[in-house]
Design a protein around this motif. Sequence first.
Motif, PDB file in Angstrom:
ATOM      1  N   GLU A 260      66.471  63.656  67.917  1.00 12.55           N
ATOM      2  CA  GLU A 260      65.996  62.960  69.118  1.00 12.55           C
ATOM      3  C   GLU A 260      64.591  63.424  69.474  1.00 12.55           C
ATOM      4  N   CYS A 261      63.790  62.509  70.001  1.00 11.19           N
ATOM      5  CA  CYS A 261      62.595  62.948  70.715  1.00 11.19           C
ATOM      6  C   CYS A 261      62.906  62.740  72.192  1.00 11.19           C
ATOM      7  N   GLU A 262      61.996  63.112  73.067  1.00 13.85           N
ATOM      8  CA  GLU A 262      62.318  63.009  74.496  1.00 13.85           C
ATOM      9  C   GLU A 262      62.470  61.555  74.958  1.00 13.85           C
ATOM     10  N   TYR A 263      61.927  60.613  74.161  1.00 13.24           N
ATOM     11  CA  TYR A 263      62.033  59.199  74.548  1.00 13.24           C
ATOM     12  C   TYR A 263      63.186  58.468  73.858  1.00 13.24           C
ATOM     13  N   SER A 264      63.580  58.952  72.702  1.00 11.49           N
ATOM     14  CA  SER A 264      64.515  58.185  71.877  1.00 11.49           C
ATOM     15  C   SER A 264      65.977  58.400  72.244  1.00 11.49           C
ATOM     16  N   ALA A 265      66.309  59.545  72.852  1.00 10.60           N
ATOM     17  CA  ALA A 265      67.703  59.911  73.086  1.00 10.60           C
ATOM     18  C   ALA A 265      68.449  58.783  73.787  1.00 10.60           C
ATOM     19  N   MET A 268      68.223  58.696  67.374  1.00  8.06           N
ATOM     20  CA  MET A 268      67.535  59.766  66.656  1.00  8.06           C
ATOM     21  C   MET A 268      66.573  59.176  65.635  1.00  8.06           C
ATOM     22  N   HIS A 269      65.395  59.796  65.553  1.00  6.22           N
ATOM     23  CA  HIS A 269      64.420  59.380  64.541  1.00  6.22           C
ATOM     24  C   HIS A 269      64.887  59.799  63.159  1.00  6.22           C
ATOM     25  N   PHE A 270      64.713  58.910  62.200  1.00  2.57           N
ATOM     26  CA  PHE A 270      64.862  59.275  60.786  1.00  2.57           C
ATOM     27  C   PHE A 270      63.464  59.530  60.223  1.00  2.57           C
ATOM     28  N   PRO A 323      57.534  51.070  67.063  1.00  2.00           N
ATOM     29  CA  PRO A 323      56.974  52.400  67.324  1.00  2.00           C
ATOM     30  C   PRO A 323      57.559  53.002  68.605  1.00  2.00           C
ATOM     31  N   CYS A 324      57.696  54.319  68.603  1.00  2.00           N
ATOM     32  CA  CYS A 324      58.285  55.029  69.752  1.00  2.00           C
ATOM     33  C   CYS A 324      57.152  55.544  70.652  1.00  2.00           C
ATOM     34  N   PRO A 325      57.374  55.645  71.958  1.00  2.00           N
ATOM     35  CA  PRO A 325      56.342  56.207  72.840  1.00  2.00           C
ATOM     36  C   PRO A 325      55.885  57.616  72.434  1.00  2.00           C
ATOM     37  N   CYS A 326      56.682  58.335  71.642  1.00  2.00           N
ATOM     38  CA  CYS A 326      56.264  59.684  71.210  1.00  2.00           C
ATOM     39  C   CYS A 326      55.169  59.611  70.141  1.00  2.00           C
ATOM     40  N   GLY A 327      54.907  58.382  69.622  1.00  2.00           N
ATOM     41  CA  GLY A 327      53.869  58.234  68.601  1.00  2.00           C
ATOM     42  C   GLY A 327      54.434  58.027  67.213  1.00  2.00           C
TER      43      GLY A 327
HETATM   44 ZN   LIG Z   1      60.112  59.226  69.487  1.00  2.00          ZN
END
Ligand SMILES: [Zn+2]
Length: 438
Positions: A260-265, A268-270, A323-327
């Motif tokens: 997980e990143c703080e935005y995805s939970a 989970m990112h692969f 794309p995720c907000p974490c980049g």
């Molecule tokens: Zn993310």
Amino acid sequence: MASEQRAHWNADVETMSRDRLRDLQSERLVAQVERVYGNSGFFREFYDAAGVKPSDIESIDDITKLPIMGKDDLRRYRAATGDPFCGTLCVPTASLVKVHKSTGTSGAPNIFGVTQADWDQATDNFARMLWRVGLRPGHRTNNWLEAAMTWHGYSMTAWGARKLGATVYTLEFDNRSVAQTNLELLAGADLNALFIYHPELEVKYLREKGIRPKEIHPNLEFVYSAFLCTDARRRILEDAWGVPYRNMGASGDQYIPASECEYSAPAMHFLEDQFAVEVVDSDTLQPVEPGAEGELVVSNLWAEATPFLRYRMEDVVTADFSPCPCGSTHARVNYRGRYAWSVAVQDRRIFSDDVENVLWAHPATEFAAYQLVKRMSQPQERLRVNTTVQGEPSEGLRDLLAADLERELQVPVDVVFVQPEEIGIGTVKFVRVTTAED
Ligand SMILES: [Zn+2]
């Protein structure tokens, strides 16, 4: 910006455009198909039977030409040949620096080996996974896998943590001793992150002893683990530990480093440069519409020794490739549950997590060990849930739980109270579905 603050372990790869990512996947898939076809008895036989040759695979878009493999295909090959690697080993055994097996939660475990190059890549992948959950250089953490379960591929996560510059304590003699080892023996070690495993045992221990973890480890920033995490479970964990919970890879097979990143939970990112991610219909094995629910299929694009391509993970998921907000540009996969831990009731599929979310929200069944009872013939008319209960079991409580489950799940439910011994918590998580004779 200090390096410790950067968002990614490897920003170049983590934030690359989808086009570049696909080029990388294409290059790696072509090489992997040549490798497995040229070196592995299983894949040569499997692809010959499907009429596919390595020359048919020119880019990642051709991946759907490859047949999808599952555990049953591996077991059949093993039964026929007696090969513990099920014919998938692509290198001589002399090149293996370590051999692992999967947990085997849904049958006989698979055996995987790693070469030195695989070890280096897998530990780098694990460093990237752990960076995402918040582990940083200078942090002190624990790893019960390396201590008590070195047979498991995830024991390499300890070396992933060391690679990123953390100090790792591996002192647990048993994965049921995580709380005792890290809160008593290691009191004063000033741990920053705790790798937990049996939430029900650990939280019970914290409560019985009245322990506030931050009083023992004042710089504790988060706890983390690798299990399917329901909302109810996360709430309980964060309340008991007094810090955020971060989830990572839900499967040890093929050393899959999701986190997980703080935005995805809770998704989970692969690492899509390392693993191609697909979602397919479990019956037709055809790709589902983008964003739709289906079974996770993963292709290992990096390993030399025992890479599986288009491997059914038996997890029901949705995947988001935006794309995720974490980049990160890499897919976010949301786990709905294990297919093996689900029961078909009338026209609905009920996952153990659906039941857990309801049960664990009640004080009397918070962290209860529970099982869904699956009838031999599916679908079944009613859902039966066996659960342990704290305090005196009463008919009123049973009716309340059944009514809550019926409202949430929209199927008729029978709740049966059982003793903990009837379900059992071993060193591996309890099995959430039990099959009943009809
Ligand atoms: Zn993310």
